[in-house]
Write a protein that holds these residues in place. Structure first.
Motif, PDB file in Angstrom:
ATOM      1  N   ARG A  45       0.841  -1.213   0.000  1.00  0.00           N
ATOM      2  CA  ARG A  45       0.000   0.000   0.000  1.00  0.00           C
ATOM      3  C   ARG A  45       0.871   1.256   0.000  1.00  0.00           C
ATOM      4  O   ARG A  45       0.568   2.230  -0.670  1.00  0.00           O
ATOM      5  CB  ARG A  45      -0.908  -0.016   1.225  1.00  0.00           C
ATOM      6  CG  ARG A  45      -1.876   1.144   1.291  1.00  0.00           C
ATOM      7  CD  ARG A  45      -2.753   1.056   2.531  1.00  0.00           C
ATOM      8  NE  ARG A  45      -3.696  -0.048   2.480  1.00  0.00           N
ATOM      9  CZ  ARG A  45      -4.000  -0.838   3.512  1.00  0.00           C
ATOM     10  NH1 ARG A  45      -3.418  -0.644   4.668  1.00  0.00           N
ATOM     11  NH2 ARG A  45      -4.872  -1.810   3.372  1.00  0.00           N
ATOM     12  N   SER A  46       1.970   1.231   0.722  1.00  0.00           N
ATOM     13  CA  SER A  46       2.752   2.461   0.860  1.00  0.00           C
ATOM     14  C   SER A  46       3.596   2.777  -0.371  1.00  0.00           C
ATOM     15  O   SER A  46       3.955   3.931  -0.578  1.00  0.00           O
ATOM     16  CB  SER A  46       3.619   2.433   2.127  1.00  0.00           C
ATOM     17  OG  SER A  46       4.659   1.515   1.998  1.00  0.00           O
ATOM     18  N   VAL A  47       3.908   1.785  -1.209  1.00  0.00           N
ATOM     19  CA  VAL A  47       4.737   2.103  -2.382  1.00  0.00           C
ATOM     20  C   VAL A  47       3.977   2.126  -3.698  1.00  0.00           C
ATOM     21  O   VAL A  47       4.479   2.674  -4.678  1.00  0.00           O
ATOM     22  CB  VAL A  47       5.938   1.128  -2.565  1.00  0.00           C
ATOM     23  CG1 VAL A  47       6.921   1.251  -1.441  1.00  0.00           C
ATOM     24  CG2 VAL A  47       5.486  -0.292  -2.765  1.00  0.00           C
ATOM     25  N   SER A  48       2.790   1.543  -3.754  1.00  0.00           N
ATOM     26  CA  SER A  48       2.153   1.361  -5.061  1.00  0.00           C
ATOM     27  C   SER A  48       1.746   2.688  -5.697  1.00  0.00           C
ATOM     28  O   SER A  48       1.142   3.548  -5.051  1.00  0.00           O
ATOM     29  CB  SER A  48       0.928   0.460  -4.928  1.00  0.00           C
ATOM     30  OG  SER A  48       0.407   0.202  -6.223  1.00  0.00           O
ATOM     31  N   GLU A  49       2.045   2.822  -6.991  1.00  0.00           N
ATOM     32  CA  GLU A  49       1.678   4.035  -7.725  1.00  0.00           C
ATOM     33  C   GLU A  49       0.271   3.903  -8.317  1.00  0.00           C
ATOM     34  O   GLU A  49      -0.273   4.880  -8.828  1.00  0.00           O
ATOM     35  CB  GLU A  49       2.699   4.297  -8.840  1.00  0.00           C
ATOM     36  CG  GLU A  49       2.692   3.229  -9.914  1.00  0.00           C
ATOM     37  CD  GLU A  49       3.911   3.262 -10.803  1.00  0.00           C
ATOM     38  OE1 GLU A  49       4.814   4.058 -10.538  1.00  0.00           O
ATOM     39  OE2 GLU A  49       3.944   2.473 -11.760  1.00  0.00           O
ATOM     40  N   ILE A  50      -0.261   2.702  -8.303  1.00  0.00           N
ATOM     41  CA  ILE A  50      -1.663   2.514  -8.694  1.00  0.00           C
ATOM     42  C   ILE A  50      -2.441   2.154  -7.428  1.00  0.00           C
ATOM     43  O   ILE A  50      -1.845   1.787  -6.415  1.00  0.00           O
ATOM     44  CB  ILE A  50      -1.831   1.384  -9.743  1.00  0.00           C
ATOM     45  CG1 ILE A  50      -1.256   0.073  -9.199  1.00  0.00           C
ATOM     46  CG2 ILE A  50      -1.205   1.775 -11.057  1.00  0.00           C
ATOM     47  CD1 ILE A  50      -1.554  -1.127 -10.065  1.00  0.00           C
ATOM     48  N   ARG A  51      -3.749   2.276  -7.488  1.00  0.00           N
ATOM     49  CA  ARG A  51      -4.510   1.890  -6.309  1.00  0.00           C
ATOM     50  C   ARG A  51      -4.308   0.393  -6.100  1.00  0.00           C
ATOM     51  O   ARG A  51      -4.634  -0.407  -6.981  1.00  0.00           O
ATOM     52  CB  ARG A  51      -5.999   2.195  -6.509  1.00  0.00           C
ATOM     53  CG  ARG A  51      -6.820   1.875  -5.262  1.00  0.00           C
ATOM     54  CD  ARG A  51      -8.256   2.346  -5.400  1.00  0.00           C
ATOM     55  NE  ARG A  51      -8.311   3.779  -5.600  1.00  0.00           N
ATOM     56  CZ  ARG A  51      -8.954   4.387  -6.590  1.00  0.00           C
ATOM     57  NH1 ARG A  51      -9.597   3.679  -7.485  1.00  0.00           N
ATOM     58  NH2 ARG A  51      -8.951   5.696  -6.695  1.00  0.00           N
ATOM     59  N   PRO A  52      -3.741   0.013  -4.956  1.00  0.00           N
ATOM     60  CA  PRO A  52      -3.428  -1.405  -4.799  1.00  0.00           C
ATOM     61  C   PRO A  52      -4.675  -2.263  -4.637  1.00  0.00           C
ATOM     62  O   PRO A  52      -5.706  -1.781  -4.181  1.00  0.00           O
ATOM     63  CB  PRO A  52      -2.576  -1.451  -3.520  1.00  0.00           C
ATOM     64  CG  PRO A  52      -2.848  -0.182  -2.817  1.00  0.00           C
ATOM     65  CD  PRO A  52      -3.348   0.820  -3.803  1.00  0.00           C
ATOM     66  N   LEU A  53      -4.526  -3.518  -5.048  1.00  0.00           N
ATOM     67  CA  LEU A  53      -5.594  -4.484  -4.812  1.00  0.00           C
ATOM     68  C   LEU A  53      -5.310  -5.183  -3.489  1.00  0.00           C
ATOM     69  O   LEU A  53      -4.200  -5.680  -3.262  1.00  0.00           O
ATOM     70  CB  LEU A  53      -5.607  -5.529  -5.931  1.00  0.00           C
ATOM     71  CG  LEU A  53      -6.467  -6.770  -5.655  1.00  0.00           C
ATOM     72  CD1 LEU A  53      -7.943  -6.451  -5.827  1.00  0.00           C
ATOM     73  CD2 LEU A  53      -6.071  -7.923  -6.562  1.00  0.00           C
ATOM     74  N   HIS A  54      -6.277  -5.207  -2.614  1.00  0.00           N
ATOM     75  CA  HIS A  54      -6.131  -5.947  -1.362  1.00  0.00           C
ATOM     76  C   HIS A  54      -7.295  -6.908  -1.216  1.00  0.00           C
ATOM     77  O   HIS A  54      -8.393  -6.633  -1.701  1.00  0.00           O
ATOM     78  CB  HIS A  54      -6.136  -4.998  -0.155  1.00  0.00           C
ATOM     79  CG  HIS A  54      -5.018  -4.024  -0.160  1.00  0.00           C
ATOM     80  ND1 HIS A  54      -3.694  -4.411  -0.204  1.00  0.00           N
ATOM     81  CD2 HIS A  54      -5.007  -2.670  -0.130  1.00  0.00           C
ATOM     82  CE1 HIS A  54      -2.933  -3.330  -0.189  1.00  0.00           C
ATOM     83  NE2 HIS A  54      -3.701  -2.263  -0.165  1.00  0.00           N
TER      84      HIS A  54
END
Ligand SMILES: Nc1nc2c(ncn2[C@@H]2O[C@H](COP(=O)(O)OP(=O)(O)OP(=O)(O)O)[C@@H](O)[C@H]2O)c(=O)[nH]1
Ligand SMILES: [Mg+2]
Length: 208
Positions: A45-54
């Motif tokens: 979550r803290s590094v992703s440049e796209i909205r992360p999938l969780h």
């Protein structure tokens, strides 16, 4: 490594632009793994440049019978399938981050999530070193090159030396070890960069 499709990107827009930058050259799948509650979802979550999938679900009374909550009593959710995010690095390298679930009961998913990865970032909590042994065993078994990132929590012991940690985890002398705070973008990025540098130095594409 696969070649990239070309488009424009506005980095860190939180998902507004999912296209790859024109500079994208090498697309690399990276596994983010580690035991339950170590910070895998947080790091992606803290590094992703796209909205992360969780794929987070509530921990319930029912799962208390099967999930080992030792050391992570405050946790209210857990990853039940994968985390996914993307980060573009300087030099045209784009990392596709796949986070594994940490619970023992999701172990059958591990091989599928790891399939095709070039390397793994293994998160370790020094308050619960033993909890990392199974995951490190899986990574070793899979033959994936890896780096270890020690996540620091407020009550993490401070007295361990790097040598003691390397010995406790039985790591090769060349396996990178970094400390990080998975909640911090720069810190998480540094951990990923340590892994990428390791892949470049010790596991270049022609050797894979
Ligand atoms: N202090 C501190 N807290 C962290 C760090 N990384 C994660 N946390 C916290 O630890 C808790 C668990 O983090 P998660 O990211 O859900 O852990 P996980 O490894 O994805 O957990 P599972 O998917 O259930 O295995 C959250 O409350 C985070 O805010 C860190 O580096 N430092
Ligand atoms: Mg998670």
């Amino acid at each position: 490594m696969a070649s990239a499709t070309s488009s424009t990107v506005d980095p860190r827009t939180g998902g507004a632009d999912v296209h790859l930058p024109d500079s994208a050259r090498d697309l690399v799948k990276i596994l983010v793994t580690g035991p339950f509650g170590v910070g895998k979802t947080t790091l992606i979550r803290s590094v992703s440049e796209i909205r992360p999938l969780h794929t987070e679900e509530q921990l319930t009374e029912a799962s208390a019978q099967v999930d080992d909550l030792a050391g992570v009593r405050d946790k209210s959710t857990t990853t039940v399938a994968i985390d996914f995010g993307r980060i573009s690095l300087p030099g045209g390298i784009v990392l596709y981050l796949f986070g594994t679930p940490g619970q023992e009961r999701f172990r059958p998913l591990w091989d599928d999530v790891a399939y095709g990865a070039l390397g793994a970032l293994v998160l370790v909590d020094t308050r619960r070193i033993d909890a990392s042994f199974d995951v490190l065993g899986l990574v070793e078994e899979s033959g994936l090159p890896y780096a270890v990132a020690f996540n620091t929590f407020p009550d993490s012991p401070r007295h361990h030396t790097a040598g003691q940690l390397r010995a406790a985890l039985d790591l090769e002398p060349t396996t990178p070890m970094v400390t990080c705070d998975a909640r911090e973008t720069d810190s998480s990025l540094d951990a990923l960069l340590a892994l990428v540098q390791h892949l470049i130095d010790h596991h270049p594409p022609e050797n894979r």
